[in-house]
Write a protein that holds these residues in place. Structure first.
Motif, PDB file in Angstrom:
ATOM      1  N   TYR A  76       1.447  -1.439   0.531  1.00  0.00           N
ATOM      2  CA  TYR A  76      -0.119  -0.194  -0.175  1.00  0.00           C
ATOM      3  C   TYR A  76       0.921   0.813  -0.391  1.00  0.00           C
ATOM      4  CZ  TYR A  76      -3.716   3.508   1.266  1.00  0.00           C
ATOM      5  OH  TYR A  76      -4.205   4.830   0.813  1.00  0.00           O
ATOM      6  N   LYS A 100      -8.493   1.344  -1.421  1.00  0.00           N
ATOM      7  CA  LYS A 100      -6.906   0.526  -2.837  1.00  0.00           C
ATOM      8  C   LYS A 100      -5.794   1.043  -2.450  1.00  0.00           C
ATOM      9  CE  LYS A 100      -8.662   4.154  -6.444  1.00  0.00           C
ATOM     10  NZ  LYS A 100      -8.937   4.469  -7.875  1.00  0.00           N
ATOM     11  N   TYR A 101      -5.614   0.032  -3.406  1.00  0.00           N
ATOM     12  CA  TYR A 101      -4.301   0.024  -3.126  1.00  0.00           C
ATOM     13  C   TYR A 101      -3.960   1.020  -4.614  1.00  0.00           C
ATOM     14  CZ  TYR A 101      -3.189  -4.270  -1.183  1.00  0.00           C
ATOM     15  OH  TYR A 101      -2.792  -5.019  -0.031  1.00  0.00           O
ATOM     16  N   LYS A 158      -0.294  -3.313  -6.163  1.00  0.00           N
ATOM     17  CA  LYS A 158      -0.586  -4.753  -5.234  1.00  0.00           C
ATOM     18  C   LYS A 158       0.371  -5.688  -4.576  1.00  0.00           C
ATOM     19  CE  LYS A 158      -5.676  -4.150  -6.908  1.00  0.00           C
ATOM     20  NZ  LYS A 158      -6.925  -4.839  -7.508  1.00  0.00           N
ATOM     21  N   ASN A 160      -6.875  -8.268  -2.544  1.00  0.00           N
ATOM     22  CA  ASN A 160      -5.688  -7.613  -3.376  1.00  0.00           C
ATOM     23  C   ASN A 160      -4.734  -7.839  -3.245  1.00  0.00           C
ATOM     24  OD1 ASN A 160      -8.485  -7.034  -3.929  1.00  0.00           O
ATOM     25  ND2 ASN A 160      -8.957  -5.017  -3.719  1.00  0.00           N
ATOM     26  N   LEU A 161      -4.433  -7.713  -2.166  1.00  0.00           N
ATOM     27  CA  LEU A 161      -2.737  -8.478  -2.154  1.00  0.00           C
ATOM     28  C   LEU A 161      -2.299  -9.671  -2.695  1.00  0.00           C
ATOM     29  CD1 LEU A 161       0.125  -7.513  -0.937  1.00  0.00           C
ATOM     30  CD2 LEU A 161       0.054  -9.359   0.863  1.00  0.00           C
TER      31      LEU A 161
END
Length: 279
Positions: A11, A31-32, A43, A256-257
């Motif tokens: 992030y 969000k990223y 991400k 989401n990573l």
């Protein structure tokens, strides 16, 4: 701990050395964001986490380290999963090396940067403080063989150790680090946070010593600007061990990573193994 650090890294990478106006507009934990220089860092964690993975794997193997052994692990981990985020000095040295001795030889100089500190947090799991300090020094000397590089690695590992083993019930974090390292450092934050060892570790230690929420700390640490991915990664790693701290983070950071071969599941497994070995 590795997972939380990777989240902070991924992030924070979206704001690394960005203008303050950009940070103020987009740092809202929704969000990223892609890295400003390397678009493939999106991400995804950077060199900060990759080198910490190398240190973690060494901890799980054994504690009989040499500079060559540590450097060889850095080379191994880099070549199996090349990624950006490294300084040109370190990236080129790793890329041109087949083993640890070549990596050390290929480095053009020994740095005062925060690279030795950004990867040191897993060493905080070591229960014996003299051993912890020795391992910090050995790994630092591979690329940051300077007083600043060595001392700052020790500061970060000690911060993790302090909270993991409940020393905060008896002592103050900053007093503990100063006493252990025979320093009289004043911990303060100078924004934007510089990528050298002293300003980075002074800011991180100050931030985590006062933090009561990982979520709030993630946003606040990045708001200062500068080397945001390193600051965020270190804060998340240390706070993951702090009992008196709310651990909740937004779901998107986990969901989401990246989760390739060395992604989220791999990091979770490393954390499990660390906890098992140093229970």
């Amino acid at each position: 701990m590795i997972l939380e650090a990777a989240i902070g890294d991924a992030y924070g990478a979206g704001f690394e050395f960005q203008k303050q106006e950009y940070i103020e507009h987009y740092n809202n934990l929704t969000k990223y964001h892609p890295h400003g220089l390397y678009q493939e860092i999106y991400k995804r964690y950077t060199d900060d986490t990759q080198m910490a993975i190398a240190i973690t794997e060494l901890l799980l193997e054994d504690l009989n380290w040499t500079e060559e052994k540590v450097a060889s692990k850095f080379v191994e981990v880099f070549h199996r999963d090349k990624r950006r985020g490294y300084s040109d000095r370190v990236y080129n040295a790793l890329d041109q090396s087949k083993n640890g001795l070549e990596f050390i030889a290929n480095l053009t100089f020994q740095s005062n940067g925060n690279g030795s500190a950004m990867r040191a947090y897993p060493i905080g799991y070591v229960k014996d403080i003299p051993t912890l300090l020795q391992l910090c020094e050995i790994q630092a000397k591979t690329s940051h063989n300077t007083i600043e590089g060595i001392q700052c690695a020790k500061r970060i590992a000690l911060a993790v150790h302090f909270y993991r083993y409940g020393l905060d019930k008896k002592y103050n974090l900053i007093d503990f680090i100063n006493s252990t390292l025979n320093e009289n450092e004043i911990y303060e934050i100078a924004a934007p946070i510089d990528m050298h060892g002293y300003p980075t570790t002074k800011a991180v230690i100050k931030i985590v010593s006062e933090a009561t929420s990982m979520k709030d700390c993630l946003k606040t640490g990045i708001d200062y600007g500068g080397d945001t991915d390193t600051v965020a990664a270190l804060c998340m790693a240390i706070l993951s061990q702090k009992e008196n701290c709310q651990k909740e983070l937004p779901d998107f950071l986990y969901e989401n990573l990246e989760n390739g071969r060395y992604g989220k599941d791999y990091l979770i497994n490393l954390d499990f193994q660390l906890n098992e070995k140093f229970e």
